[in-house]
Enzyme design. Structure first.
Site, PDB file in Angstrom:
ATOM      1  N   THR A 101      57.312  -5.748  79.166  1.00 18.95           N
ATOM      2  CA  THR A 101      56.604  -5.980  77.906  1.00 18.95           C
ATOM      3  C   THR A 101      57.341  -5.366  76.717  1.00 18.95           C
ATOM      4  OG1 THR A 101      55.248  -3.992  78.151  1.00 18.95           O
ATOM      5  CG2 THR A 101      54.389  -6.026  79.115  1.00 18.95           C
ATOM      6  N   ASP A 102      56.974  -5.828  75.523  1.00 17.60           N
ATOM      7  CA  ASP A 102      57.525  -5.264  74.299  1.00 17.60           C
ATOM      8  C   ASP A 102      56.502  -4.316  73.678  1.00 17.60           C
ATOM      9  OD1 ASP A 102      55.617  -6.858  73.008  1.00 17.60           O
ATOM     10  OD2 ASP A 102      57.070  -8.329  72.319  1.00 17.60           O
ATOM     11  N   PHE A 103      56.756  -3.868  72.469  1.00 21.24           N
ATOM     12  CA  PHE A 103      55.877  -2.889  71.831  1.00 21.24           C
ATOM     13  C   PHE A 103      54.466  -3.410  71.582  1.00 21.24           C
ATOM     14  CE2 PHE A 103      57.737  -5.284  68.406  1.00 21.24           C
ATOM     15  CZ  PHE A 103      56.696  -5.439  67.509  1.00 21.24           C
ATOM     16  N   SER A 104      54.288  -4.743  71.599  1.00 20.01           N
ATOM     17  CA  SER A 104      52.958  -5.305  71.354  1.00 20.01           C
ATOM     18  C   SER A 104      52.136  -5.449  72.636  1.00 20.01           C
ATOM     19  CB  SER A 104      53.077  -6.666  70.659  1.00 20.01           C
ATOM     20  OG  SER A 104      53.604  -7.622  71.555  1.00 20.01           O
TER      21      SER A 104
END
Length: 157
Positions: free
Chosen positions: A34-37
């Site tokens: 996953t990314d920061f969101s």
């Protein structure tokens, strides 16, 4: 020390399964995907799709290590020549994804595959992939005839 068949049980499902229309693999989304969101980073979808194609090859009897070792007369390598991806909806941490892969057609040195990444019945990503086989010199090699039956769909799954 005997593992009482545990290793075989674990390995049985690690590569997914062949289906009448191709191959199916289950995968979990981890934090690292996953990314920061909190949703799966777009480039990670390529990795899920690659796992689906690689395990399809493996279960169909085509192993990357045998190709690289020259088992088929010369060293061969798979390459992705073209890919189209439609991102429909994001996957999130802890989602269980299904990667469905099916062969659309094989001609000469190329194979065209369609892939879907789903969460339950919801299609999150669709991809169309054109791959090829090349020799050590970088030139395309014809798709071995005995592989065609292993990769072409046998019906609808």
């Amino acid at each position: 020390m005997d593992d009482h068949g545990e290793r075989e049980k674990l390995l049985a499902g690690i590569s997914g399964e062949l289906t009448p229309s191709g191959h199916r693999l289950m995968a979990r989304v981890y934090y690292a995907d996953t990314d920061f969101s909190g949703v799966v980073y777009h480039a990670r979808y390529l990795e899920f799709l690659e796992r689906g194609r690689s395990d399809f090859l493996r279960l169909a009897g085509v192993h990357h290590t045998e190709l690289a070792d020259g088992k088929h007369g010369e060293k061969l390598v798979w390459i992705v020549r073209r890919m189209e991806i439609d991102f429909r909806s994001p996957a999130r941490i802890d989602d269980i994804l299904t990667v469905d892969t099916r062969t659309q057609d094989i001609s000469g040195a190329r194979i065209r595959m369609a892939q879907q990444l789903k969460r339950g019945q919801e299609v999150l990503v669709e991809a169309r992939v054109e791959a090829a086989i090349i020799g050590e010199n970088g030139r395309p090699r014809r798709f071995p005839r005995d592989w065609i039956a292993a990769f072409m769909p046998h019906g609808e799954g």
